[in-house]
Write a protein that holds these residues in place. Structure first.
Motif, PDB file in Angstrom:
ATOM      1  N   GLN A   1       3.480  -4.358  62.318  1.00 41.84           N
ATOM      2  CA  GLN A   1       4.903  -4.023  62.280  1.00 41.84           C
ATOM      3  C   GLN A   1       5.184  -2.631  62.852  1.00 41.84           C
ATOM      4  N   GLN A   2       4.362  -1.654  62.461  1.00 44.19           N
ATOM      5  CA  GLN A   2       4.623  -0.263  62.824  1.00 44.19           C
ATOM      6  C   GLN A   2       3.924   0.163  64.114  1.00 44.19           C
ATOM      7  N   GLY A   3       3.044  -0.672  64.632  1.00 43.55           N
ATOM      8  CA  GLY A   3       2.351  -0.319  65.869  1.00 43.55           C
ATOM      9  C   GLY A   3       1.405   0.854  65.673  1.00 43.55           C
ATOM     10  N   GLU A   4       1.401   1.781  66.633  1.00 43.58           N
ATOM     11  CA  GLU A   4       0.505   2.930  66.595  1.00 43.58           C
ATOM     12  C   GLU A   4       1.013   4.038  65.677  1.00 43.58           C
ATOM     13  N   SER A   5       2.310   4.049  65.390  1.00 45.08           N
ATOM     14  CA  SER A   5       2.886   5.162  64.630  1.00 45.08           C
ATOM     15  C   SER A   5       2.361   5.226  63.199  1.00 45.08           C
ATOM     16  N   TYR A   6       1.812   4.129  62.693  1.00 44.10           N
ATOM     17  CA  TYR A   6       1.317   4.130  61.313  1.00 44.10           C
ATOM     18  C   TYR A   6       0.112   5.041  61.143  1.00 44.10           C
ATOM     19  N   ARG A   7      -0.538   5.431  62.246  1.00 47.31           N
ATOM     20  CA  ARG A   7      -1.796   6.187  62.141  1.00 47.31           C
ATOM     21  C   ARG A   7      -1.617   7.550  61.485  1.00 47.31           C
ATOM     22  N   ILE A   8      -0.403   8.060  61.438  1.00 46.46           N
ATOM     23  CA  ILE A   8      -0.170   9.308  60.724  1.00 46.46           C
ATOM     24  C   ILE A   8      -0.464   9.148  59.235  1.00 46.46           C
ATOM     25  N   MET A   9      -0.535   7.887  58.788  1.00 44.81           N
ATOM     26  CA  MET A   9      -0.881   7.584  57.402  1.00 44.81           C
ATOM     27  C   MET A   9      -2.213   8.209  56.998  1.00 44.81           C
ATOM     28  N   PHE A  10      -3.157   8.312  57.944  1.00 47.15           N
ATOM     29  CA  PHE A  10      -4.481   8.817  57.605  1.00 47.15           C
ATOM     30  C   PHE A  10      -4.474  10.314  57.302  1.00 47.15           C
TER      31      PHE A  10
ATOM     32  N   PRO B   1      -3.544  10.852  52.284  1.00 43.79           N
ATOM     33  CA  PRO B   1      -4.462  11.738  51.546  1.00 43.79           C
ATOM     34  C   PRO B   1      -3.811  13.061  51.147  1.00 43.79           C
ATOM     35  N   ALA B   2      -2.944  13.607  52.011  1.00 45.85           N
ATOM     36  CA  ALA B   2      -2.255  14.853  51.664  1.00 45.85           C
ATOM     37  C   ALA B   2      -1.346  14.644  50.450  1.00 45.85           C
ATOM     38  N   ALA B   3      -0.637  13.509  50.408  1.00 47.35           N
ATOM     39  CA  ALA B   3       0.234  13.211  49.273  1.00 47.35           C
ATOM     40  C   ALA B   3      -0.585  13.016  47.996  1.00 47.35           C
ATOM     41  N   TRP B   4      -1.706  12.304  48.096  1.00 41.77           N
ATOM     42  CA  TRP B   4      -2.591  12.152  46.929  1.00 41.77           C
ATOM     43  C   TRP B   4      -3.066  13.508  46.434  1.00 41.77           C
ATOM     44  N   MET B   5      -3.482  14.354  47.379  1.00 47.20           N
ATOM     45  CA  MET B   5      -4.010  15.660  46.991  1.00 47.20           C
ATOM     46  C   MET B   5      -2.929  16.558  46.403  1.00 47.20           C
ATOM     47  N   SER B   6      -1.697  16.424  46.853  1.00 47.30           N
ATOM     48  CA  SER B   6      -0.619  17.239  46.295  1.00 47.30           C
ATOM     49  C   SER B   6      -0.481  17.006  44.798  1.00 47.30           C
TER      50      SER B   6
ATOM     51  N   LEU C   1      -9.030   5.445  55.632  1.00 51.50           N
ATOM     52  CA  LEU C   1      -8.121   6.102  54.701  1.00 51.50           C
ATOM     53  C   LEU C   1      -8.888   6.708  53.532  1.00 51.50           C
ATOM     54  N   LEU C   2      -9.854   5.956  52.988  1.00 51.34           N
ATOM     55  CA  LEU C   2     -10.659   6.470  51.886  1.00 51.34           C
ATOM     56  C   LEU C   2     -11.580   7.587  52.345  1.00 51.34           C
ATOM     57  N   LEU C   3     -12.096   7.489  53.582  1.00 54.12           N
ATOM     58  CA  LEU C   3     -12.912   8.578  54.124  1.00 54.12           C
ATOM     59  C   LEU C   3     -12.100   9.864  54.216  1.00 54.12           C
ATOM     60  N   MET C   4     -10.867   9.762  54.656  1.00 55.41           N
ATOM     61  CA  MET C   4     -10.012  10.940  54.743  1.00 55.41           C
ATOM     62  C   MET C   4      -9.675  11.485  53.358  1.00 55.41           C
ATOM     63  N   ALA C   5      -9.494  10.591  52.390  1.00 56.69           N
ATOM     64  CA  ALA C   5      -9.216  11.045  51.022  1.00 56.69           C
ATOM     65  C   ALA C   5     -10.407  11.826  50.469  1.00 56.69           C
ATOM     66  N   ILE C   6     -11.612  11.323  50.710  1.00 60.88           N
ATOM     67  CA  ILE C   6     -12.817  12.029  50.269  1.00 60.88           C
ATOM     68  C   ILE C   6     -12.944  13.369  50.985  1.00 60.88           C
ATOM     69  N   ALA C   7     -12.665  13.373  52.291  1.00 56.33           N
ATOM     70  CA  ALA C   7     -12.753  14.614  53.068  1.00 56.33           C
ATOM     71  C   ALA C   7     -11.768  15.663  52.549  1.00 56.33           C
ATOM     72  N   PHE C   8     -10.556  15.248  52.217  1.00 56.68           N
ATOM     73  CA  PHE C   8      -9.564  16.187  51.692  1.00 56.68           C
ATOM     74  C   PHE C   8     -10.009  16.752  50.349  1.00 56.68           C
ATOM     75  N   LYS C   9     -10.601  15.908  49.509  1.00 59.06           N
ATOM     76  CA  LYS C   9     -11.072  16.396  48.201  1.00 59.06           C
ATOM     77  C   LYS C   9     -12.230  17.374  48.363  1.00 59.06           C
ATOM     78  N   LEU C  10     -13.147  17.082  49.277  1.00 58.19           N
ATOM     79  CA  LEU C  10     -14.262  17.995  49.519  1.00 58.19           C
ATOM     80  C   LEU C  10     -13.756  19.312  50.115  1.00 58.19           C
ATOM     81  N   TYR C  11     -12.769  19.226  50.981  1.00 57.44           N
ATOM     82  CA  TYR C  11     -12.175  20.446  51.533  1.00 57.44           C
ATOM     83  C   TYR C  11     -11.565  21.290  50.413  1.00 57.44           C
ATOM     84  N   TYR C  12     -10.803  20.645  49.536  1.00 59.95           N
ATOM     85  CA  TYR C  12     -10.192  21.364  48.414  1.00 59.95           C
ATOM     86  C   TYR C  12     -11.265  22.009  47.539  1.00 59.95           C
ATOM     87  N   LEU C  13     -12.306  21.258  47.203  1.00 65.30           N
ATOM     88  CA  LEU C  13     -13.365  21.786  46.350  1.00 65.30           C
ATOM     89  C   LEU C  13     -14.019  23.008  46.983  1.00 65.30           C
TER      90      LEU C  13
END
Length: 217
Positions: free
Chosen positions: A17-26, A30-35, A173-185
């Protein structure tokens, strides 16, 4: 993070539905989860420091606030970039976006208190009270798309049944979530180390540490 970006931007297929524009989701998701995650860490640490007067908890709370604000700002900006092609507007005052903006203001309030009050212990207590009061906003952010009519899409990963997202998109998406958490830590520990040294700069152990570095340098 590089692996997650590679699979998210280059390997994952376009959305039907969203084409290529959905890729900003990655970045956005994760940024929203980390917030929210960082705010909970900050509030718990602030509460521990407020009740038991543990200095390290106060340090973690103070060190987390700028990182949490950064994640929240990133989530808002990428959300706007995502919303323009999907909704036709950069911003709408719906429940999810408004509560996320309030979260940014809470972070900024904690940062302002820590900066404005000279005495670190007093600043830690004041910012802890604000952080604990603001915790009520976290479930509002999480459940806003279920409680109110909103343009923001509902949950696709954090659901009681199977995630409604294809595995080729879920893995990066999960890889990016893990990466954001490791960055925060990593960064919060670096900031905490600097904060501890700053607070204890007049103590003998810090002076001995500085002297040992000077002797080696």
């Amino acid at each position: 993070m590089l692996v997650g970006l590679y699979y998210g931007l280059l390997v994952a297929p376009p959305d039907y539905q969203q084409g290529e524009s959905y890729r900003i989701m990655f970045i956005h998701v994760p940024a929203a989860w980390m917030s929210m995650f960082v705010y909970i860490v900050m509030a718990i640490s602030g509460g521990i420091g407020l009740i038991w007067r543990i200095k390290l908890a106060e340090v973690i709370a103070a060190s987390s606030a700028p990182l949490g604000a950064s994640f929240t700002f990133l989530a808002l900006v990428t959300g706007s970039l995502w919303g323009k092609p999907m909704w036709g507007t950069w911003w709408v005052w719906d429940a999810r976006l408004t509560s996320e903006l309030i979260l940014l203001f809470l972070y900024l309030g904690v940062i302002a208190l820590n900066s404005a009050i000279e005495d670190k212990r007093t600043a830690a207590r004041a910012s802890a009270v604000l952080a604990l009061v603001g915790v009520v906003n976290i479930p509002i952010i999480h459940y806003s798309v279920e409680w109110w009519n909103t343009l923001h899409q509902g949950p696709t990963v954090t659901k009681f049944d199977a995630p409604s997202i294809h595995i080729s998109m879920l893995i990066p998406l999960l890889l990016m979530a893990i990466a954001f958490k490791l960055y925060y830590l990593t960064v919060v520990l670096m900031r905490a180390r600097c904060e501890v040294l700053e607070r204890e700069r007049n103590t003998s152990w810090v002076q001995e540490l500085v002297s040992s570095y000077d002797g080696n340098g």
